[in-house]
Scaffold this active site. Structure first.
Site, PDB file in Angstrom:
ATOM      1  N   GLY A 190     -25.452 -26.065  -5.404  1.00 53.56           N
ATOM      2  CA  GLY A 190     -24.334 -26.941  -5.742  1.00 53.56           C
ATOM      3  C   GLY A 190     -23.901 -26.785  -7.186  1.00 53.56           C
ATOM      4  O   GLY A 190     -22.708 -26.898  -7.506  1.00 53.56           O
ATOM      5  N   GLU A 194      -3.814  -3.289  -7.294  1.00 59.26           N
ATOM      6  CA  GLU A 194      -4.014  -1.930  -7.833  1.00 59.26           C
ATOM      7  C   GLU A 194      -4.600  -1.027  -6.750  1.00 59.26           C
ATOM      8  O   GLU A 194      -5.460  -0.191  -7.020  1.00 59.26           O
ATOM      9  CB  GLU A 194      -4.918  -1.966  -9.075  1.00 59.26           C
ATOM     10  CG  GLU A 194      -4.173  -2.276 -10.375  1.00 59.26           C
ATOM     11  CD  GLU A 194      -3.279  -1.119 -10.834  1.00 59.26           C
ATOM     12  OE1 GLU A 194      -3.486   0.026 -10.403  1.00 59.26           O
ATOM     13  OE2 GLU A 194      -2.362  -1.375 -11.636  1.00 59.26           O
ATOM     14  N   ASP A 226      -5.208  -1.370  -2.257  1.00 61.76           N
ATOM     15  CA  ASP A 226      -6.117  -2.009  -1.303  1.00 61.76           C
ATOM     16  C   ASP A 226      -7.354  -1.118  -1.153  1.00 61.76           C
ATOM     17  O   ASP A 226      -7.235   0.096  -0.946  1.00 61.76           O
ATOM     18  CB  ASP A 226      -5.398  -2.152   0.045  1.00 61.76           C
ATOM     19  CG  ASP A 226      -6.307  -2.690   1.112  1.00 61.76           C
ATOM     20  OD1 ASP A 226      -6.271  -3.908   1.342  1.00 61.76           O
ATOM     21  OD2 ASP A 226      -7.066  -1.898   1.714  1.00 61.76           O
ATOM     22  N   ARG A 274     -34.610 -22.912 -13.043  1.00 67.60           N
ATOM     23  CA  ARG A 274     -34.636 -23.841 -11.931  1.00 67.60           C
ATOM     24  C   ARG A 274     -35.942 -23.746 -11.153  1.00 67.60           C
ATOM     25  O   ARG A 274     -36.381 -22.653 -10.792  1.00 67.60           O
ATOM     26  CB  ARG A 274     -33.467 -23.518 -10.995  1.00 67.60           C
ATOM     27  CG  ARG A 274     -33.402 -24.326  -9.723  1.00 67.60           C
ATOM     28  CD  ARG A 274     -32.898 -25.708  -9.993  1.00 67.60           C
ATOM     29  NE  ARG A 274     -32.699 -26.496  -8.780  1.00 67.60           N
ATOM     30  CZ  ARG A 274     -32.293 -27.756  -8.794  1.00 67.60           C
ATOM     31  NH1 ARG A 274     -32.052 -28.368  -9.949  1.00 67.60           N
ATOM     32  NH2 ARG A 274     -32.124 -28.422  -7.676  1.00 67.60           N
ATOM     33  N   SER A 320       0.832  -1.201   0.000  1.00 70.07           N
ATOM     34  CA  SER A 320       0.000   0.000   0.000  1.00 70.07           C
ATOM     35  C   SER A 320       0.871   1.257   0.000  1.00 70.07           C
ATOM     36  O   SER A 320       0.585   2.220  -0.692  1.00 70.07           O
ATOM     37  CB  SER A 320      -0.916   0.004   1.225  1.00 70.07           C
ATOM     38  OG  SER A 320      -1.880  -1.014   1.109  1.00 70.07           O
TER      39      SER A 320
END
Lengths: 675, 675
Positions: free
Chosen positions: B419, B442, B444, B325, B154
C-alpha cells in the site's frame, strides 16, 4: 496517396441467441440481479470525470454513495432481521457491477457496506446488528474498517493497537503506542467516517488482577460527532494523493486513551464480562484469530469479482478497437489491415480473454460457495470446518489470480490501443491505476499464495496421515518410479511413441481430459516434491533459523505449488461451465475458449512440463501451433465473446470503442474513394 | 505483545571505492556530465506535486522549462555554429537525467529540443538552423513535432496531411483532409506551441503541370502569434486528460488551406524550386523516407535512456524499502524479518535489477554509437550505410526492451512496497503512469521488434548472398545436422554426458562463454528456422494474400527472433562492461549481476531451450537453483548495487525510501523494549 481502405471483415455468424446463452453462462446464479442492475439507466452517470481534483472527487463519490444507499443498493447482504435481503452472493455481485461505473465509488461502497458493515455483521452480536446495521445501510452512520497498521499489513495478527479494559468504568481504553501502530490506508477515515471497527490487541482481567492479552478483537470506536468534528483523543491524518482511487478518503487513525463502553466490543468470538473476565467459545488464540478472519472472507471475494469485471471492461474496449483500427496496407494494396487480424495482436488479447473467461467461472463458483456456507451458518446450521477452510483457501487464491490478471489484462489492453489507450476518456488508464492496488490490498497476493500452499501441505499431511502401511509403501514406490521416469525421460519417450503411433497428429492436446490430467499431474508432483524438500525442517533438533532457511529456500517452489493447484481449480470450473451449457453453438464456442485457456496455461509453464518429462518437445511445439490456430479460429468470434460479457453500450464509455474509430475509418474510406 | 524487532542485518562489506567504481561503469562515457547535473542543488525542486490539476501542472512545467532553458540545459545537442555544444550524446544523457525530476518536464523538454529542434537540425538546411535554432534553444520559439495522425501512428509513411506547392505565390498550402488525418497527441500543441514541424505528403510540379506526390516531408507551419492567439486556418483541440504526463499539453492540429512560404520546407533530403520542380539526392521515395526517419533516431534513443533511468529510480525505492520493512516474526521469535530476506522478494526484485544493469550498459553503448555516427556526419564525413542501419535497428530494439522493462520493473516495485507503494508521495505510482506511454510512443514496441527482425532477415539474406558454393553446401548441411540433433535430442544427451563426466556439478552455467554460446545458438536457430518458414512467401506465383498469410502465421516466431537477437546484444554489452572494469571487487560484483541476468534470460525461455534440446532437464533445474543462489549471494549487496546508480538522496524523494520506514521500525523496537 495511401491505399484506399476496405470494409470491415464479415462479422461472426454466431446468432444473438448464442450470445445470450454465453452471457447467461458467464452471469451465473445471480444473472437476474445482473440484469436488474444493467437495466438501471442512471448507472452510467455514476462516474467522475478523470482529472477531477481529489476534494471534488471525494465529495462527488460521497454524494453518489448516498444515491446508491437511497436506491437500496446496500441491502443485499445484510440480515433480513435488520431490513436486509439476506443475499450474501447478491451483495458480492452488486458490488462487482459497480466496477463498470466508478471504481472509487465501488471501493467506498465496499468500505461502508462490505468492510465496516460486514465486520459488525460477522463479528457482532444480535443487539449490535439491530443497533448499527440499519444506519450502516442507509449511510447515516458512515464507518471505517481499522485493521491495517502502518507497520502491519500482511501480518495483522501482530497489530500493536491496544484496548485495555477498565473494570472501574466498564470501558475499553484504546491506544496507539507508536507511529507504526497507526491504523493506515483506512477508507472513509480522512473525510466521512463517524465510527471505526478497530482491530486491537485486547487486554483484560477480573478486577484486581493484572490484565492479560487475549489476542486480536474488533471494537467500535466513534471518530467524529454529528457535525463531523473529530472527537477528543482521536487523531486523523490524510493519506494524501494516490496512484488511483482518489475519490476514496483514505486516512490514518491514532488513538490517545480513547474510552468506549464495554458494549462496543464486537464479541461474537470473545467477550469481556462487566468484571473484566474474558471468555470465548474458541480456546486457542490462534484459532480464534483465524476464525474471525475467516468470517470476513467476503471482502477478498468481492475484490476478486471486481477485478474480473475490470478485466472484462478492458477487453471489451481493446477488442472493439482492434476490430475498428486499421494500420499498414493490406496485401495487394487493398485497404489497410484491422490490427486484430495480426497474429501478434490476437496473441496479446485472446489468451487473456480466455483466462478472463476462466476466472469468471471460477469466481462464480466461489461466490456460490461463500453464499451457501454463510447462508447455512446464518440459518444456525453448523458448517464443516474443512469446507470453511477450502472456501478461505479458494478466496485467497482466486483473489490473487484475478487481481494479477486484471493488472496484466488492462496493461496489455492499454498498449494494444496505443496512444488512444493512454487518453483518460478511453478509460484504460484509469482502470489500471484504480485497480492497481487490488494486488496488494485485502491480502498481498504473494502472501495469499503462500496461504494456499500451506493449506495444501496441511491437506497433504492429513491424507498421508490416513494411509495404512501398504498405502504408505505404495505412495513411496510411486514417488520413486516418478523420479526414475523423470530422470530417463520415460514419460517423454512414451509420449513420443504414442504420437508416432497416432500418425504424428496432435488432436490429443484438444482433449480436455488430457489437459486436466496434465495439470493434475503437475500439481501432484509439485506438491510431493515440495513436501520432500520441507520435511527436514520438521526433524528433531532443527533450530528455528535452520527451519526458516529450509522454508525460505523453497519459497519459489511453494508459490509454484499454489499456482499449479489454482490452475487446476480454474480449469475445472471452466469445464463444468462448458458441460452445463445446453446451446450447442455456445458450448462449442466456450470449449474453444476453454482449450485456449488450458493450452495457454501449459505453454506458460512449458519449461516445467519439459523439464519433468511430462510433454515431449514435439508436443510442446504442437501446443504453440494449436494456440496460434485457436487464435485464428476465434478471431471472427472475438466480438461475440466480448458481447457476452453483457456490458451495456452506455457503460462502456470509451469513444474508441463506441463508434468513433469506425466513423473515422469510414470517413477516410470515403475521402480516398473521392480522389 | 508482538516479538521485539532486531537491528538491521549487517550491510554489505563492499567499500565506498567499489561503489564509486560500479557507478563509474554504469555512468559510461558521459559520467562527467552526469556528475555535473547531480551537483545541481535546484534539481529536486523541478518536480510537481502529484494531484496538481492539469492547467496548473502545465503552467508549472512551462515555467520550469524556461528555467532549464535559462540554465543552458538545452544547448548540448545543437550545432556549435548556432551556439550549441555539438554534443549529441550529451544531449541524450542530460535529457535522461530529467527522469529523476519530473517526467512531464522531461517529455516537454524532449518535444521542444529533441523533436521540434531535432527535426529542424536533422532535416533543415544551414540557413534554417541559423534562423530557428537559437530561439528553439532559448525557448522564445516553442514548437511541436507534428508527425503522428489520429489515423496513422505506426505507419507514418501513410500520413494523409498534404502540402501542395502553389508556384503562383511560391507557397505551400497545408491541408488536413479528414478527421483521421489530424495531427494527434502533439506535445506543446494545446497550450504553448507557436510553430510545428508538420509531416506531410508533399505535392508539387513545375508550373503548368499537374502536381505529383513526392512522399513524406516536413514543413514548418506557424500555429500561434506572439500573443498566443491561434492563427487563421489552424484548428487546435486539447487531447484532454491522460493516464500520466498531464504537465504536457498534448493536442490535435488540423490545417485548412494554411499557406506557408517555400522556405519553410525542411529540405535537406528533398527540395522544391521556385518554379515547383522537385529534386532530391535520394531517388527512391521509400529510401528517402527511411533516411529521414533514420536522421530522427535520437528521439527513440532518448526515450530508451529515460526508461532505464525510471527503472533505476523505482528499484532504488523498492530495495531500500525492502531492507527497512519487516513483516512476520523471525525464527525463534527474534524480531521480524526484513522482507528483502525472503527468497520470493529477492526473486521479484533482483533479476529485474540485473536486467536494468544490463540495459544500462546496452543503452550506454547505443548512445556512444549514435554520438559517433552523427558527429562524424555533422563533420562532413560519410557514414557507412550498414552502420546507420545497425544503429536504427539497435535503437528500435533497445527502446522496446527498456521501456517494457520500465513498465514491469515499476509495477513490481509498486507491488513490492504494498500500500505504501500506492501513495503518490512514494513516487512509484506516478513513475508508472508517466512512463506507461513509453511502450507505444516513439514507435510501438511490437512494431519496433518487427523492424529489428526484418533487419535480421535482410542481413541474413546478405550473408547468404555472399556465400560461395562450398559455403552454401556447408550452410545447408549445418541446418540438416541441427534438425537431426534436435529430433533425437543429441544436444541434450551430449550435455548430460558432459555433466556426468564433470561429476554432475554445474559450474558451467556460470561460465560466461557458455551463456553467450547458448544465446547465440538460440538466435541463429530461431533466425534460420524463421527464414525457412518465410521462404515460400517469396516463391513465384504466390498471391499477396497468401504471402501475407505466411508472414502473419510466423509473426510470433518473428518477434521471438528479434528478442533472441537483442538478448545477445544486451548480454554482450554487459560482458564488455565487466571486462573493462579494473576494480577487482567491483568486477566480481558486476560478474555476479551479469550471471544473474544471463541465467534469468535463459530461465525465462527455458521452454525453448528444452524444446530444442539445447539444455537438459537437469541443467534447466540447475539454472533455477543457481538463480536462487545468486539472489542469496547478492542480497547483502543490494544496497551497494542501487547506490551505484548514483541517484542523489534529495532526488529520491519517497519517504519510505529515505528514512521514514527505518525511523518507525526503530521507534517500534524502543517501544517493545520498554514493555
Amino acid at each position: 496517396m495511401a491505399a484506399p481502405l476496405s470494409v470491415p471483415p464479415s462479422p461472426s455468424d454466431v446468432s444473438p441467441t448464442t450470445v445470450d446463452a454465453v452471457r447467461h453462462a458467464l452471469d451465473g446464479r445471480w444473472s437476474w440481479l445482473r440484469d436488474e442492475i444493467r437495466a438501471r439507466d442512471d448507472f452510467a452517470e455514476l462516474r467522475v470525470e478523470p482529472g477531477t481534483d481529489a476534494e471534488t472527487y471525494r465529495a462527488r463519490v460521497w454524494e453518489m454513495l448516498g444515491q446508491l444507499a437511497a436506491d437500496g443498493h446496500a441491502v443485499h447482504g445484510f440480515p433480513t432481521a435488520v431490513g436486509g435481503r439476506g443475499d450474501i452472493g447478491g451483495s458480492v455481485v452488486s458490488f462487482e457491477m459497480l466496477a463498470f461505473a466508478d471504481l472509487s465509488l465501488q471501493v467506498k461502497s465496499g468500505v461502508q457496506w462490505g468492510l465496516f458493515g460486514g465486520a459488525i455483521q460477522a463479528l457482532g452480536n444480535a443487539e449490535q446488528h439491530a443497533r448499527y446495521l440499519p444506519s450502516v445501510m442507509d449511510l447515516s452512520l458512515p464507518g471505517c474498517f481499522g485493521m491495517t497498521e502502518t507497520g502491519h499489513g500482511s501480518d495483522v495478527q501482530s497489530v500493536h493497537t491496544t484496548a485495555t479494559y477498565d473494570p472501574a468504568t466498564q470501558e475499553f481504553v484504546v491506544d496507539t503506542p507508536t507511529e507504526s501502530a497507526r491504523k493506515d490506508y483506512i477508507g472513509n477515515a480522512a473525510r466521512d467516517g463517524r465510527m471505526a471497527a478497530v482491530f486491537v490487541q485486547l487486554w483484560s482481567a477480573p478486577e484486581g488482577e493484572a490484565p492479560t492479552r487475549h489476542g486480536v478483537h474488533a471494537v467500535l470506536v466513534p471518530l467524529r460527532d454529528e457535525d463531523g468534528t473529530v472527537l477528543p483523543g482521536v487523531e486523523i491524518t490524510d493519506d494524501g494523493h494516490k496512484e488511483g482511487l482518489n475519490g476514496v478518503d483514505n486516512g490514518r487513525l491514532a488513538f490517545r486513551g480513547v474510552r468506549v463502553p464495554r458494549e462496543n466490543l464486537l464479541d461474537r468470538y470473545g467477550t469481556v464480562a462487566a468484571d473484566g473476565t474474558y471468555s470465548s467459545s474458541i480456546e486457542s488464540e490462534n484459532r480464534r484469530f483465524f476464525t474471525m478472519l475467516g468470517a470476513l472472507v467476503r471482502g477478498r471475494i468481492s475484490v476478486s469479482g471486481s477485478a474480473v469485471g475490470a478485466a472484462q471492461l478492458a477487453l471489451t474496449i481493446a477488442i472493439r478497437y482492434g476490430e475498428a483500427r486499421r494500420q499498414f496496407a493490406a496485401p495487394g494494396g487493398d485497404g489497410e489491415i484491422a490490427i486484430l487480424d495480426y497474429l501478434a495482436h490476437q496473441r496479446k488479447l485472446l489468451p487473456l480473454l480466455a483466462r478472463t473467461y476462466a476466472l469468471r467461472f471460477a469466481q462464480n463458483e466461489l461466490v456460490e460457495m461463500l453464499h451457501d456456507i454463510q447462508t447455512e451458518r446464518e440459518a444456525g446450521g453448523s458448517v464443516d470446518e474443512k469446507r470453511q477452510r477450502e472456501l478461505e483457501s479458494r478466496a485467497a487464491g482466486i483473489k490473487a489470480l484475478s487481481t494479477w490478471n486484471a493488472t496484466q489484462v488492462i496493461q496489455v489492453c492499454r498498449e494494444a490501443c496505443g496512444g488512444q489507450g493512454y487518453l483518460s476518456e478511453n478509460r484504460l488508464g484509469t482502470l489500471r491505476t484504480d485497480t492497481d492496488v487490488f494486488t496488494t490490498f485485502e491480502g498481498d497476493n504473494t502472501v495469499l499464495l503462500q496461504l494456499v500452499a500451506k493449506g495444501l501441505i496441511s491437506g497433504y499431511a492429513d491424507d498421508f496421515g490416513h494411509l495404512d502401511t501398504l498405502g504408505t509403501i505404495r505412495f513411496v514406490a510411486d514417488q520413486v518410479l516418478d523420479t526414475v521416469a523423470e530422470r530417463t525421460s520415460l514419460h517423454a519417450l512414451a509420449e513420443r511413441l504414442r504420437g508416432a503411433a497416432a500418425g504424428g497428429d496432435d488432436e490429443e492436446v484438444l482433449d480436455s481430459s488430457w489437459q486436466i490430467k496434465l495439470l493434475d499431474d503437475r500439481e501432484e508432483h509439485t506438491l510431493d516434491s515440495l513436501v520432500r524438500r520441507l520435511r527436514p525442517a520438521r526433524g528433531k533438533g532443527v533450530t528455528p533459523d535452520r527451519a526458516f532457511d529450509i522454508f525460505n529456500r523453497a519459497q519459489d517452489h511453494l508459490l509454484h505449488a499454489a499456482r499449479t493447484h489454482l490452475d487446476g481449480l480454474v480449469l475445472d470450473a471452466f469445464n463444468r461451465a462448458c458441460d452445463a451449457e445446453t446451446d450447442p453453438t455456445a458450448q462449442e464456442l466456450m470449449r474453444s475458449v476453454c482449450d485456449l485457456y488450458a493450452l495457454s496455461v501449459i505453454e506458460d509453464d512449458k519449461g516445467w512440463f519439459l523439464e519433468h518429462g511430462r510433454i515431449s518437445a514435439a508436443r510442446s511445439k504442437a501446443i504453440t501451433a494449436e494456440i496460434n490456430k485457436l487464435c485464428r479460429t476465434l478471431r471472427p468470434h472475438a466480438r461475440v465473446l466480448i458481447d457476452a460479457f453483457g456490458i451495456p453500450e452506455h457503460w462502456i464509455g470509451a469513444p474508441i470503442a463506441t463508434g468513433e474509430e469506425t466513423r473515422r475509418q469510414e470517413e477516410a474510406i470515403a475521402h480516398a474513394d473521392s480522389l
